[in-house]
Design a protein around this motif. Structure first.
Motif, short mmCIF file in Angstrom:
data_model
loop_
_atom_site.label_atom_id
_atom_site.label_comp_id
_atom_site.label_asym_id
_atom_site.label_seq_id
_atom_site.Cartn_x
_atom_site.Cartn_y
_atom_site.Cartn_z
N UNK A 15 0.81 -1.22 0.00
CA UNK A 15 0.00 0.00 0.00
C UNK A 15 0.84 1.27 0.00
N UNK A 16 2.12 1.15 0.39
CA UNK A 16 3.00 2.32 0.43
C UNK A 16 4.43 1.82 0.25
N UNK A 17 5.16 2.31 -0.80
CA UNK A 17 6.53 1.83 -1.03
C UNK A 17 7.56 2.36 -0.04
N UNK A 18 7.20 3.34 0.79
CA UNK A 18 8.11 3.85 1.82
C UNK A 18 9.16 4.80 1.27
N UNK A 19 10.08 5.21 2.14
CA UNK A 19 11.15 6.15 1.79
C UNK A 19 12.13 5.51 0.83
N UNK A 20 12.31 6.11 -0.33
CA UNK A 20 13.26 5.60 -1.31
C UNK A 20 12.75 4.39 -2.07
N UNK A 21 11.55 3.95 -1.76
CA UNK A 21 10.98 2.78 -2.43
C UNK A 21 10.31 3.16 -3.74
N UNK A 22 10.15 2.19 -4.59
CA UNK A 22 9.50 2.39 -5.88
C UNK A 22 8.48 1.27 -6.07
N UNK A 23 7.48 1.52 -6.86
CA UNK A 23 6.47 0.49 -7.12
C UNK A 23 7.07 -0.69 -7.87
#
Length: 108
Positions: free
Chosen positions: A68-76
Protein backbone atom coordinates in the motif's frame (compact mmCIF):
# COMPACT_ATOMS: atom_id res chain seq x y z
CA UNK A 1 54.41 -65.15 -2.00
CA UNK A 2 50.90 -64.10 -3.01
CA UNK A 3 50.24 -62.47 0.39
CA UNK A 4 53.23 -60.19 -0.03
CA UNK A 5 51.72 -58.85 -3.28
CA UNK A 6 48.42 -58.11 -1.52
CA UNK A 7 50.28 -56.39 1.29
CA UNK A 8 52.14 -54.30 -1.30
CA UNK A 9 48.97 -53.16 -3.15
CA UNK A 10 46.72 -52.71 -0.11
CA UNK A 11 47.99 -49.19 0.75
CA UNK A 12 47.52 -48.15 -2.88
CA UNK A 13 43.93 -49.40 -2.93
CA UNK A 14 43.12 -47.78 0.42
CA UNK A 15 44.54 -44.43 -0.69
CA UNK A 16 42.40 -44.55 -3.85
CA UNK A 17 39.25 -44.81 -1.75
CA UNK A 18 40.45 -42.09 0.60
CA UNK A 19 40.97 -39.69 -2.31
CA UNK A 20 37.47 -40.33 -3.69
CA UNK A 21 35.66 -39.40 -0.46
CA UNK A 22 36.49 -35.64 -0.32
CA UNK A 23 34.83 -35.05 -3.70
CA UNK A 24 31.42 -35.77 -2.17
CA UNK A 25 32.30 -33.43 0.68
CA UNK A 26 33.21 -30.65 -1.76
CA UNK A 27 29.88 -30.97 -3.56
CA UNK A 28 28.04 -30.86 -0.25
CA UNK A 29 30.04 -27.80 0.81
CA UNK A 30 29.16 -26.07 -2.48
CA UNK A 31 25.45 -26.73 -1.91
CA UNK A 32 25.69 -25.38 1.63
CA UNK A 33 27.48 -22.26 0.38
CA UNK A 34 24.79 -21.68 -2.26
CA UNK A 35 22.10 -21.93 0.43
CA UNK A 36 24.07 -19.55 2.64
CA UNK A 37 24.36 -17.03 -0.21
CA UNK A 38 20.62 -17.29 -0.86
CA UNK A 39 19.95 -16.64 2.83
CA UNK A 40 22.28 -13.63 2.80
CA UNK A 41 20.37 -12.19 -0.17
CA UNK A 42 17.15 -12.45 1.81
CA UNK A 43 18.78 -10.72 4.76
CA UNK A 44 19.21 -7.56 2.67
CA UNK A 45 15.57 -6.60 3.14
CA UNK A 46 15.73 -3.04 4.47
CA UNK A 47 12.94 -1.51 6.57
CA UNK A 48 12.07 1.79 4.91
CA UNK A 49 8.61 2.63 6.24
CA UNK A 50 6.78 0.70 3.53
CA UNK A 51 3.36 -0.69 4.34
CA UNK A 52 1.41 -3.75 3.27
CA UNK A 53 -2.09 -5.07 3.71
CA UNK A 54 -2.21 -8.04 6.09
CA UNK A 55 -1.22 -10.86 3.72
CA UNK A 56 0.59 -14.21 3.94
CA UNK A 57 4.35 -13.81 4.49
CA UNK A 58 6.08 -13.50 1.14
CA UNK A 59 7.63 -11.33 -1.54
CA UNK A 60 5.46 -8.88 -3.44
CA UNK A 61 6.16 -6.37 -6.21
CA UNK A 62 5.11 -2.82 -5.40
CA UNK A 63 2.40 -3.07 -8.04
CA UNK A 64 0.72 -5.97 -6.19
CA UNK A 65 -2.37 -5.05 -4.19
CA UNK A 66 -0.59 -6.21 -1.02
CA UNK A 67 1.79 -3.21 -1.02
CA UNK A 68 0.00 0.00 0.00
CA UNK A 69 3.00 2.32 0.43
CA UNK A 70 6.53 1.83 -1.03
CA UNK A 71 8.11 3.85 1.82
CA UNK A 72 11.15 6.15 1.79
CA UNK A 73 13.26 5.60 -1.31
CA UNK A 74 10.98 2.78 -2.43
CA UNK A 75 9.50 2.39 -5.88
CA UNK A 76 6.47 0.49 -7.12
CA UNK A 77 8.86 -1.61 -9.23
CA UNK A 78 10.71 -2.83 -6.10
CA UNK A 79 10.26 -6.16 -4.33
CA UNK A 80 8.95 -6.03 -0.77
CA UNK A 81 8.65 -8.64 1.96
CA UNK A 82 5.19 -8.39 3.50
CA UNK A 83 3.89 -10.21 6.56
CA UNK A 84 0.50 -11.05 8.10
CA UNK A 85 0.58 -8.03 10.43
CA UNK A 86 1.10 -5.55 7.57
CA UNK A 87 4.82 -5.19 8.24
CA UNK A 88 7.15 -4.62 5.33
CA UNK A 89 10.76 -4.27 4.23
CA UNK A 90 12.28 -3.47 0.83
CA UNK A 91 14.65 -5.67 -1.19
CA UNK A 92 15.05 -3.19 -4.03
CA UNK A 93 14.27 -3.08 -7.74
CA UNK A 94 13.63 -6.21 -9.79
CA UNK A 95 13.15 -6.30 -13.54
CA UNK A 96 10.21 -8.72 -13.24
CA UNK A 97 8.33 -6.04 -11.29
CA UNK A 98 8.46 -3.69 -14.30
CA UNK A 99 6.51 -5.99 -16.64
CA UNK A 100 2.97 -4.61 -16.65
CA UNK A 101 0.48 -6.31 -16.17
CA UNK A 102 2.40 -9.58 -15.65
CA UNK A 103 4.65 -8.41 -12.81
CA UNK A 104 5.85 -10.98 -10.32
CA UNK A 105 6.23 -12.03 -7.55
CA UNK A 106 2.88 -11.33 -5.95
CA UNK A 107 3.05 -13.46 -2.87
CA UNK A 108 4.14 -16.85 -1.66
Amino acid sequence: MQLSKVAFFLPLIASTFAVAVPDAGLKEAAVLQAKRNDFEKRQNCVPNGCKCNPVPQGQYCGWCSAVTNPGNGGSWSDVFECNPSGGCCRYGPRSSCNVWPNFSPCGP
